[in-house]
Design a protein around this motif. Structure first.
Motif, mmCIF file in Angstrom:
data_model
loop_
_atom_site.group_PDB
_atom_site.id
_atom_site.type_symbol
_atom_site.label_atom_id
_atom_site.label_comp_id
_atom_site.label_asym_id
_atom_site.label_seq_id
_atom_site.Cartn_x
_atom_site.Cartn_y
_atom_site.Cartn_z
ATOM 1 N N MET A 1 -79.756 55.684 88.070
ATOM 2 C CA MET A 1 -79.312 57.069 88.139
ATOM 3 C C MET A 1 -78.063 57.208 87.274
ATOM 4 N N LEU A 2 -78.050 58.265 86.460
ATOM 5 C CA LEU A 2 -76.855 58.619 85.690
ATOM 6 C C LEU A 2 -76.362 59.976 86.180
ATOM 7 N N THR A 3 -75.126 60.007 86.663
ATOM 8 C CA THR A 3 -74.485 61.245 87.064
ATOM 9 C C THR A 3 -73.632 61.685 85.881
ATOM 10 N N ARG A 4 -73.975 62.859 85.320
ATOM 11 C CA ARG A 4 -73.315 63.298 84.089
ATOM 12 C C ARG A 4 -72.959 64.778 84.158
ATOM 13 N N SER A 5 -71.880 65.142 83.467
ATOM 14 C CA SER A 5 -71.490 66.555 83.384
ATOM 15 C C SER A 5 -72.520 67.354 82.585
ATOM 16 N N ILE A 6 -73.268 66.686 81.716
ATOM 17 C CA ILE A 6 -74.280 67.372 80.900
ATOM 18 C C ILE A 6 -75.653 67.390 81.584
ATOM 19 N N GLY A 7 -75.714 66.925 82.814
ATOM 20 C CA GLY A 7 -76.967 66.918 83.570
ATOM 21 C C GLY A 7 -77.357 65.518 83.994
ATOM 22 N N ASP A 8 -77.649 65.359 85.254
ATOM 23 C CA ASP A 8 -78.025 64.052 85.803
ATOM 24 C C ASP A 8 -79.437 63.683 85.359
ATOM 25 N N ILE A 9 -79.663 62.386 85.187
ATOM 26 C CA ILE A 9 -81.002 61.879 84.904
ATOM 27 C C ILE A 9 -81.206 60.596 85.701
ATOM 28 N N SER A 10 -82.478 60.251 85.894
ATOM 29 C CA SER A 10 -82.780 59.022 86.633
ATOM 30 C C SER A 10 -84.166 58.542 86.234
ATOM 31 N N GLY A 11 -84.453 57.328 86.609
ATOM 32 C CA GLY A 11 -85.757 56.753 86.346
ATOM 33 C C GLY A 11 -85.875 55.420 87.054
ATOM 34 N N HIS A 12 -86.887 54.673 86.707
ATOM 35 C CA HIS A 12 -87.117 53.361 87.299
ATOM 36 C C HIS A 12 -87.079 52.290 86.228
ATOM 37 N N TYR A 13 -86.910 51.074 86.659
ATOM 38 C CA TYR A 13 -86.894 49.944 85.727
ATOM 39 C C TYR A 13 -87.551 48.740 86.377
ATOM 40 N N ASP A 14 -88.066 47.876 85.512
ATOM 41 C CA ASP A 14 -88.410 46.531 85.970
ATOM 42 C C ASP A 14 -87.890 45.571 84.924
ATOM 43 N N LEU A 15 -87.342 44.478 85.411
ATOM 44 C CA LEU A 15 -86.688 43.485 84.571
ATOM 45 C C LEU A 15 -87.307 42.120 84.817
ATOM 46 N N LEU A 16 -87.457 41.387 83.743
ATOM 47 C CA LEU A 16 -87.810 39.977 83.854
ATOM 48 C C LEU A 16 -86.580 39.205 83.422
ATOM 49 N N LEU A 17 -86.098 38.341 84.307
ATOM 50 C CA LEU A 17 -84.920 37.529 84.011
ATOM 51 C C LEU A 17 -85.317 36.075 83.923
ATOM 52 N N ARG A 18 -84.620 35.373 83.047
ATOM 53 C CA ARG A 18 -84.859 33.945 82.871
ATOM 54 C C ARG A 18 -83.527 33.224 82.981
ATOM 55 N N LYS A 19 -83.565 32.073 83.618
ATOM 56 C CA LYS A 19 -82.365 31.254 83.729
ATOM 57 C C LYS A 19 -82.300 30.366 82.493
ATOM 58 N N ILE A 20 -81.289 30.600 81.664
ATOM 59 C CA ILE A 20 -81.106 29.859 80.422
ATOM 60 C C ILE A 20 -79.721 29.215 80.467
ATOM 61 N N LYS A 21 -79.703 27.914 80.332
ATOM 62 C CA LYS A 21 -78.444 27.148 80.384
ATOM 63 C C LYS A 21 -77.639 27.496 81.636
ATOM 64 N N GLY A 22 -78.358 27.595 82.773
ATOM 65 C CA GLY A 22 -77.713 27.823 84.059
ATOM 66 C C GLY A 22 -77.290 29.254 84.325
ATOM 67 N N ARG A 23 -77.672 30.187 83.442
ATOM 68 C CA ARG A 23 -77.233 31.586 83.564
ATOM 69 C C ARG A 23 -78.441 32.512 83.517
ATOM 70 N N TRP A 24 -78.512 33.455 84.447
ATOM 71 C CA TRP A 24 -79.582 34.438 84.442
ATOM 72 C C TRP A 24 -79.316 35.479 83.365
ATOM 73 N N VAL A 25 -80.340 35.778 82.561
ATOM 74 C CA VAL A 25 -80.246 36.822 81.538
ATOM 75 C C VAL A 25 -81.536 37.646 81.565
ATOM 76 N N ILE A 26 -81.402 38.897 81.190
ATOM 77 C CA ILE A 26 -82.562 39.783 81.110
ATOM 78 C C ILE A 26 -83.285 39.483 79.797
ATOM 79 N N ILE A 27 -84.574 39.140 79.900
ATOM 80 C CA ILE A 27 -85.356 38.859 78.690
ATOM 81 C C ILE A 27 -86.340 39.987 78.392
ATOM 82 N N SER A 28 -86.615 40.828 79.392
ATOM 83 C CA SER A 28 -87.488 41.981 79.202
ATOM 84 C C SER A 28 -87.045 43.086 80.139
ATOM 85 N N ASP A 29 -86.903 44.281 79.588
ATOM 86 C CA ASP A 29 -86.448 45.445 80.343
ATOM 87 C C ASP A 29 -87.409 46.591 80.050
#
Length: 142
Positions: A111-139
């Motif tokens: 959700m984005l709350t904005r003075s120019i109008g709020d917008i929202s949506g959904h997401y799905d993320l695929l995260l991978r642990k690389i060198k001990g750290r989680w990172v988003i590889i697909s959004d």
């Protein structure tokens, strides 16, 4: 005696797996909170530090697929050129599902709350642990 030993071993392994899953889930929730904080400061470069810095990063949005970290950052800058367009971000995390030791899948609502109008949506993320750290590889955000 053998049955009791086997049962104890199973409980120990289950507890260890559960603890690892909750540690990973907490790290992922912290990563998403880092994104929110960076976004709300208007700092897209810091926001992007949670993504895999690779040409193989995949971002799917309303304009199709963008490949690569630099392309994704450029796309964010184009879509959100200033703090008025960026507004204030919040996430509602619906599910964090561990797929394996190296991969997690996250579904949520943005959700984005904005003075120019709020917008929202959904997401799905695929995260991978690389060198001990989680990172988003697909959004995939819509």
């Amino acid at each position: 005696m053998r049955l009791k030993l086997l049962f104890t071993a199973i409980l120990f392994v289950s507890a260890s797996i559960s603890q690892a899953q909750s540690k990973d889930e907490q790290q992922i929730r912290n990563l998403l909170q880092t994104q929110v904080e960076a976004w709300n400061r208007g700092d897209l470069e810091a926001f992007m530090q949670t993504y895999w810095k690779s040409d193989s990063l995949m971002f799917i949005g309303k304009n199709g697929i963008k490949w690569g970290w630099n392309e994704t950052l450029a796309n964010y800058k184009k879509g959100y050129p200033d703090t008025a367009a960026m507004g204030k971000l919040s996430f509602n995390i619906i599910q964090v599902k561990r797929l394996s030791v190296m991969y997690c899948y996250v579904v949520g609502k943005w959700m984005l709350t904005r003075s120019i109008g709020d917008i929202s949506g959904h997401y799905d993320l695929l995260l991978r642990k690389i060198k001990g750290r989680w990172v988003i590889i697909s959004d995939h955000s819509s």
